[in-house]
Design a protein around this motif. Structure first.
Motif, PDB file in Angstrom:
ATOM      1  N   PRO A  31      18.791  21.617   0.324  1.00 20.59           N
ATOM      2  CA  PRO A  31      19.399  20.489   1.059  1.00 20.59           C
ATOM      3  C   PRO A  31      20.923  20.450   1.005  1.00 20.59           C
ATOM      4  CG  PRO A  31      17.617  19.718  -0.346  1.00 20.59           C
ATOM      5  CD  PRO A  31      17.818  21.170  -0.653  1.00 20.59           C
ATOM      6  N   TYR A  32      21.516  20.942  -0.062  1.00 17.24           N
ATOM      7  CA  TYR A  32      22.962  20.852  -0.215  1.00 17.24           C
ATOM      8  C   TYR A  32      23.715  22.075   0.318  1.00 17.24           C
ATOM      9  CZ  TYR A  32      21.319  23.335  -4.345  1.00 17.24           C
ATOM     10  OH  TYR A  32      20.674  24.187  -5.183  1.00 17.24           O
ATOM     11  N   THR A  33      23.022  23.041   0.887  1.00 12.11           N
ATOM     12  CA  THR A  33      23.637  24.291   1.326  1.00 12.11           C
ATOM     13  C   THR A  33      24.806  24.077   2.286  1.00 12.11           C
ATOM     14  OG1 THR A  33      21.557  25.459   1.041  1.00 12.11           O
ATOM     15  CG2 THR A  33      23.188  26.505   2.442  1.00 12.11           C
ATOM     16  N   ASN A  34      24.700  23.146   3.221  1.00 10.28           N
ATOM     17  CA  ASN A  34      25.759  22.910   4.210  1.00 10.28           C
ATOM     18  C   ASN A  34      26.913  22.081   3.673  1.00 10.28           C
ATOM     19  OD1 ASN A  34      24.447  24.332   6.249  1.00 10.28           O
ATOM     20  ND2 ASN A  34      23.286  22.538   6.875  1.00 10.28           N
ATOM     21  N   VAL A  36      28.069  22.051  -0.021  1.00 12.60           N
ATOM     22  CA  VAL A  36      28.814  22.566  -1.167  1.00 12.60           C
ATOM     23  C   VAL A  36      29.869  23.580  -0.741  1.00 12.60           C
ATOM     24  CG1 VAL A  36      26.926  22.158  -2.772  1.00 12.60           C
ATOM     25  CG2 VAL A  36      27.109  24.371  -1.666  1.00 12.60           C
ATOM     26  N   GLY A  37      30.921  23.669  -1.555  1.00 12.82           N
ATOM     27  CA  GLY A  37      31.985  24.635  -1.295  1.00 12.82           C
ATOM     28  C   GLY A  37      33.319  24.124  -1.778  1.00 12.82           C
ATOM     29  N   GLU A  38      34.333  24.949  -1.569  1.00 10.27           N
ATOM     30  CA  GLU A  38      35.701  24.586  -1.903  1.00 10.27           C
ATOM     31  C   GLU A  38      36.422  24.245  -0.607  1.00 10.27           C
ATOM     32  OE1 GLU A  38      39.516  26.382  -4.384  1.00 10.27           O
ATOM     33  OE2 GLU A  38      37.760  27.634  -4.030  1.00 10.27           O
ATOM     34  N   TYR A  39      37.120  23.123  -0.597  1.00 14.17           N
ATOM     35  CA  TYR A  39      37.792  22.634   0.601  1.00 14.17           C
ATOM     36  C   TYR A  39      39.281  22.494   0.347  1.00 14.17           C
ATOM     37  CZ  TYR A  39      33.121  21.517   2.259  1.00 14.17           C
ATOM     38  OH  TYR A  39      31.811  21.608   2.649  1.00 14.17           O
ATOM     39  N   VAL A  40      40.082  22.876   1.329  1.00 15.32           N
ATOM     40  CA  VAL A  40      41.527  22.671   1.299  1.00 15.32           C
ATOM     41  C   VAL A  40      41.779  21.380   2.061  1.00 15.32           C
ATOM     42  CG1 VAL A  40      43.754  23.603   1.981  1.00 15.32           C
ATOM     43  CG2 VAL A  40      41.922  25.144   1.271  1.00 15.32           C
ATOM     44  N   VAL A  41      42.388  20.400   1.369  1.00 11.91           N
ATOM     45  CA  VAL A  41      42.523  19.070   1.966  1.00 11.91           C
ATOM     46  C   VAL A  41      43.952  18.544   1.827  1.00 11.91           C
ATOM     47  CG1 VAL A  41      40.106  18.456   1.582  1.00 11.91           C
ATOM     48  CG2 VAL A  41      41.779  17.926  -0.169  1.00 11.91           C
ATOM     49  N   ASP A  42      44.272  17.634   2.718  1.00  7.98           N
ATOM     50  CA  ASP A  42      45.496  16.852   2.605  1.00  7.98           C
ATOM     51  C   ASP A  42      45.104  15.531   1.969  1.00  7.98           C
ATOM     52  OD1 ASP A  42      47.247  18.705   3.818  1.00  7.98           O
ATOM     53  OD2 ASP A  42      46.503  18.109   5.791  1.00  7.98           O
ATOM     54  N   ASP A 115      33.316  22.976   9.882  1.00 10.97           N
ATOM     55  CA  ASP A 115      33.732  23.387   8.533  1.00 10.97           C
ATOM     56  C   ASP A 115      34.788  22.447   7.968  1.00 10.97           C
ATOM     57  OD1 ASP A 115      32.017  25.536   8.406  1.00 10.97           O
ATOM     58  OD2 ASP A 115      33.489  26.969   9.161  1.00 10.97           O
ATOM     59  N   SER A 116      34.610  21.140   8.186  1.00  7.99           N
ATOM     60  CA  SER A 116      35.610  20.176   7.741  1.00  7.99           C
ATOM     61  C   SER A 116      34.979  19.084   6.876  1.00  7.99           C
ATOM     62  CB  SER A 116      36.323  19.554   8.945  1.00  7.99           C
ATOM     63  OG  SER A 116      35.409  18.841   9.735  1.00  7.99           O
ATOM     64  N   VAL A 141      39.514  21.289   5.513  1.00 10.02           N
ATOM     65  CA  VAL A 141      38.568  22.301   5.983  1.00 10.02           C
ATOM     66  C   VAL A 141      38.095  23.132   4.796  1.00 10.02           C
ATOM     67  CG1 VAL A 141      39.555  22.442   8.301  1.00 10.02           C
ATOM     68  CG2 VAL A 141      40.414  23.943   6.497  1.00 10.02           C
ATOM     69  N   ILE A 142      36.985  23.848   5.009  1.00  8.52           N
ATOM     70  CA  ILE A 142      36.450  24.689   3.944  1.00  8.52           C
ATOM     71  C   ILE A 142      37.420  25.844   3.681  1.00  8.52           C
ATOM     72  CG2 ILE A 142      35.067  26.236   5.373  1.00  8.52           C
ATOM     73  CD1 ILE A 142      32.859  25.731   3.120  1.00  8.52           C
ATOM     74  N   TYR A 143      37.592  26.182   2.421  1.00  8.32           N
ATOM     75  CA  TYR A 143      38.491  27.267   2.014  1.00  8.32           C
ATOM     76  C   TYR A 143      37.850  28.587   2.391  1.00  8.32           C
ATOM     77  CZ  TYR A 143      41.119  30.375  -1.063  1.00  8.32           C
ATOM     78  OH  TYR A 143      41.882  31.395  -1.556  1.00  8.32           O
ATOM     79  N   ASN A 144      38.601  29.437   3.108  1.00  9.11           N
ATOM     80  CA  ASN A 144      38.048  30.733   3.495  1.00  9.11           C
ATOM     81  C   ASN A 144      38.792  31.908   2.882  1.00  9.11           C
ATOM     82  OD1 ASN A 144      40.384  31.051   5.012  1.00  9.11           O
ATOM     83  ND2 ASN A 144      39.394  30.587   6.947  1.00  9.11           N
TER      84      ASN A 144
END
Length: 148
Positions: A31-34, A36-42, A115-116, A141-144
């Motif tokens: 359920p959490y696949t979409n 989780v992740g690292e995000y670059v944010v303001d 991806d935000s 947005v998600i860190y790529n």
């Protein structure tokens, strides 16, 4: 002796061919696949004073349940809070910031198609006046690893 060598060769080829066949497995999407992740944010602290910064936050799954996540900001406010997830939204009411022991309300949503992410933190100061609370908002947005 040639018969034995020939049988071993045929048997070896048969084992290799069987071992290389593709097995069909059902893909498991948690359920959490979409989310989780690292995000670059303001980050924007709007209350009680104004501060802006460009940092990363991390959302990761917990081992406790499939509907729980960790929201971690290691750079701006240095916090780690457990939040509940419903779909692509996550939240907590009077959650416990593990790094500072403060009480916090969080509402956020991940938009996988873009991806935000958008997150709002409200660190409750327990003074009775909402104007005393620390209010932080993040959009990113998600860190790529390439463009951000």
């Amino acid at each position: 002796m040639k018969k034995i060598t020939k049988m071993i060769s045929v048997l070896s080829i048969g084992i290799l061919a069987w071992g290389c066949t593709e097995n069909e497995y059902d893909k498991v999407v948690l359920p959490y696949t979409n989310v989780v992740g690292e995000y670059v944010v303001d980050m924007h602290l709007s209350q009680p004073f104004v501060v802006d910064d460009h940092v990363t936050i991390v959302i990761s799954n917990t081992a406790a349940a499939e509907d729980s996540l960790w929201l971690e900001d290691a750079n701006f406010y240095e916090s780690k809070v457990r939040v509940k997830m419903e779909g692509n939204k996550f939240f907590t009411t009077e959650g416990d910031d593990l790094l500072h022991g403060e009480v916090v309300n969080i509402e956020g949503e991940v938009f996988p198609e873009k991806d935000s992410i958008h997150v709002e933190w409200r660190y409750l100061q327990m003074s009775g006046d909402p104007g005393d609370d620390y209010v932080v908002e993040a959009n990113g947005v998600i860190y790529n690893g390439i463009t951000n």
